[in-house]
Design a protein around this motif. Sequence first.
Motif, short mmCIF file in Angstrom:
data_model
loop_
_atom_site.label_atom_id
_atom_site.label_comp_id
_atom_site.label_asym_id
_atom_site.label_seq_id
_atom_site.Cartn_x
_atom_site.Cartn_y
_atom_site.Cartn_z
N LEU A 57 0.83 -1.21 0.00
CA LEU A 57 0.00 0.00 0.00
C LEU A 57 0.86 1.25 0.00
CD1 LEU A 57 -2.77 1.35 0.19
CD2 LEU A 57 -2.63 1.14 2.67
N LYS A 58 1.91 1.27 0.79
CA LYS A 58 2.82 2.42 0.81
C LYS A 58 3.49 2.61 -0.55
CE LYS A 58 6.73 4.39 3.39
NZ LYS A 58 7.49 4.73 2.17
N SER A 59 3.88 1.50 -1.20
CA SER A 59 4.48 1.58 -2.52
C SER A 59 3.52 2.16 -3.55
CB SER A 59 4.95 0.19 -2.96
OG SER A 59 5.41 0.21 -4.30
N VAL A 60 2.25 1.74 -3.47
CA VAL A 60 1.23 2.26 -4.40
C VAL A 60 1.04 3.76 -4.19
CG1 VAL A 60 -1.24 2.22 -4.92
CG2 VAL A 60 0.02 0.08 -4.70
N ASN A 61 0.96 4.20 -2.94
CA ASN A 61 0.80 5.63 -2.66
C ASN A 61 1.98 6.44 -3.18
OD1 ASN A 61 -1.69 5.47 -1.39
ND2 ASN A 61 -0.79 5.03 0.61
N ASP A 62 3.21 5.92 -3.00
CA ASP A 62 4.40 6.63 -3.46
C ASP A 62 4.41 6.75 -4.98
OD1 ASP A 62 5.20 6.87 -0.87
OD2 ASP A 62 6.61 5.19 -0.91
N LYS A 63 4.04 5.67 -5.67
CA LYS A 63 4.03 5.70 -7.14
C LYS A 63 2.96 6.66 -7.66
CE LYS A 63 5.83 1.01 -7.83
NZ LYS A 63 5.51 -0.36 -8.30
N ALA A 64 1.80 6.65 -7.02
CA ALA A 64 0.72 7.56 -7.45
C ALA A 64 1.12 9.02 -7.25
CB ALA A 64 -0.55 7.25 -6.67
N LEU A 65 1.77 9.33 -6.12
CA LEU A 65 2.24 10.68 -5.87
C LEU A 65 3.29 11.10 -6.88
CD1 LEU A 65 2.25 13.17 -4.03
CD2 LEU A 65 3.96 12.05 -2.63
N ASN A 66 4.21 10.21 -7.20
CA ASN A 66 5.25 10.50 -8.18
C ASN A 66 4.65 10.76 -9.55
OD1 ASN A 66 8.12 10.58 -9.03
ND2 ASN A 66 7.56 8.75 -10.17
N CYS A 67 3.65 9.97 -9.92
CA CYS A 67 2.98 10.15 -11.22
C CYS A 67 2.26 11.49 -11.28
CB CYS A 67 2.01 8.99 -11.45
SG CYS A 67 1.25 8.98 -13.09
N SER A 68 1.61 11.88 -10.19
CA SER A 68 0.89 13.16 -10.15
C SER A 68 1.85 14.34 -10.27
CB SER A 68 0.09 13.28 -8.85
OG SER A 68 -0.86 12.27 -8.75
N GLN A 69 3.04 14.20 -9.71
CA GLN A 69 4.02 15.28 -9.78
C GLN A 69 4.66 15.37 -11.16
OE1 GLN A 69 6.62 14.22 -6.57
NE2 GLN A 69 5.40 15.28 -5.01
N ASN A 70 4.80 14.24 -11.86
CA ASN A 70 5.45 14.23 -13.17
C ASN A 70 4.50 14.64 -14.28
OD1 ASN A 70 7.95 13.45 -12.21
ND2 ASN A 70 7.52 11.26 -12.42
N VAL A 71 3.26 14.22 -14.19
CA VAL A 71 2.29 14.49 -15.26
C VAL A 71 1.36 15.61 -14.80
CG1 VAL A 71 0.52 13.51 -16.76
CG2 VAL A 71 2.40 12.08 -15.95
N THR A 72 1.57 16.83 -15.31
CA THR A 72 0.77 17.99 -14.92
C THR A 72 0.24 18.71 -16.16
OG1 THR A 72 2.71 19.45 -14.90
CG2 THR A 72 2.17 18.31 -12.84
N PRO A 73 -0.87 19.44 -16.05
CA PRO A 73 -1.37 20.21 -17.19
C PRO A 73 -0.38 21.26 -17.67
CG PRO A 73 -3.04 20.03 -15.48
CD PRO A 73 -1.77 19.50 -14.90
N GLN A 74 0.44 21.79 -16.75
CA GLN A 74 1.41 22.82 -17.14
C GLN A 74 2.38 22.29 -18.18
OE1 GLN A 74 0.36 22.25 -14.14
NE2 GLN A 74 0.04 24.12 -12.97
N LYS A 75 2.81 21.03 -18.03
CA LYS A 75 3.79 20.48 -18.96
C LYS A 75 3.18 20.29 -20.34
CE LYS A 75 6.64 18.28 -15.45
NZ LYS A 75 7.19 17.03 -14.91
N ALA A 76 1.92 19.88 -20.39
CA ALA A 76 1.25 19.73 -21.67
C ALA A 76 1.07 21.08 -22.35
CB ALA A 76 -0.09 19.03 -21.49
N LEU A 77 0.71 22.10 -21.57
CA LEU A 77 0.50 23.42 -22.16
C LEU A 77 1.81 24.09 -22.55
CD1 LEU A 77 -2.43 24.78 -20.03
CD2 LEU A 77 -2.40 24.29 -22.44
#
Length: 476
Positions: A57-77
């Motif tokens: 569960l801790k690993s899943v939370n860490d991966k989800a947080l990392n994904c949210s930080q890497n993939v942002t609308p700002q980078k697409a724009l």
Amino acid sequence: MKIERYTRLDMKEGEKDLNRLARQRDRDGKDVQQLNLQDRCTCELTNKEKPFPQETLKSVNDKALNCSQNVTPQKALELESLMLGLKLRLPQLLKDVSILEKEDDGELYGAISLQVIENELTEIKRMVNSLNRTTKGHQYIATGSERELVELRAELQEMEQYDTFQVERQRKDNQRLKRALDECRIEREHKTQPTDHPESFCPHGRFVNITGPGFYSTGNAPATYKYGGWGRDPKPGLGKEKWYWRVMLTNSNRYGHYISFYTSLSSLTVGINTPGNAQIHPANPTTNTIQGPNVVLYGEALYYNCYNSDQLCRFNITSKTISNLQLPKGTRFNSKANFCHIDECYPYTDFDMATDESGVWLIYSTTQNYGNLVLSKVEEGDPPMLSQTWHTSIYKQGVTNTFMACGILYATRYISQDMEEIFYSFDTSTGVERFNLGIFMNKMCPNILFLNYSPVDQMLHVYCDANMVSYKALFE
């Protein structure tokens, strides 16, 4: 692997009570049976459930947080903004080359045009290099994110077996049911047409949604200039139809004293304001300079809240003259009636100027209307005048921003750092208020400090934290 756990319960306290009971006699005088003091009660508990995988569960939370930080609308724009900049710069380069060819006299080229082309090529090369770096970075992020999402999906599916009480499955079923109910409600509202009060006539139709963000850039503004406004003049002068303007509050995020002009969106993107700045006054702040971010340009005149007063100022860009309009008694100003949400208010947003197909509007509040939104039509002139006024029932400090489109007032509210909702409307032709529009905006920064509608291209212009963002308004 079967895991068993045994627990012995030594009931010493219960033994004492039983011994006391054994020494008593009942009401009939009969002895209560004496218990053997050597008897003990023993229970065995077998837990056949697998231990919950806390580390997974801790690993899943860490991966989800990392994904949210890497993939942002700002980078697409960021990529979209670079593509837009190149799209607009290349035709300009062709035009400059054409001018250079016309200036060729057979032996000598125009030195000035050659310098312009050299500057254009340098800028295009810089943008191409930046685009290549951004594209490679996005490819790397996309590949890594895809791999992480596959792993997350597998781990979550594995963890679902621990949901023995079907809590998670029931939650998903409830979410699906809620979405179906929302779709049914929206469909019903679209099919239901008002019969008592026809809506205002709009040449584009009824405003129903927005798309975007489409344009996103900081231009040449320092990051410290968080407050300001930008857009287009709905009634521009000859030859200025494609111009853009920008106002930045350069003193304490409260005051401004000039307006910048740009001949195109690409010029605004790269920060080349060839027409220059129109200065209201060399000192800032002083009498009749800008206070607050909510300004608009209409008919080559800037409308804004005058410095430290309950007056509306009109700055004529051509003549560099200023005229004032004293607002009604009880008008709230100097940060006493700001736009707000639960956690924060936006300083010096007492007045909100707006433009639409019919001209300029002023949104404010008064003590007589108990702090609720008041809407007045601003008539052009020197000085400007207020014509008709409407009083609404929505509290000004309960909304985060407003704008006008086709004679209808719209208000927004804060949902989260990533989402804003256009939830309210007031039709000036019928007086009908609605509180359930449900039009959502994906934000590029937490707080929208300026919002205005452009009737020229049906765009919503947003200013937040030194960023300029635009959205396309969709009409039915």
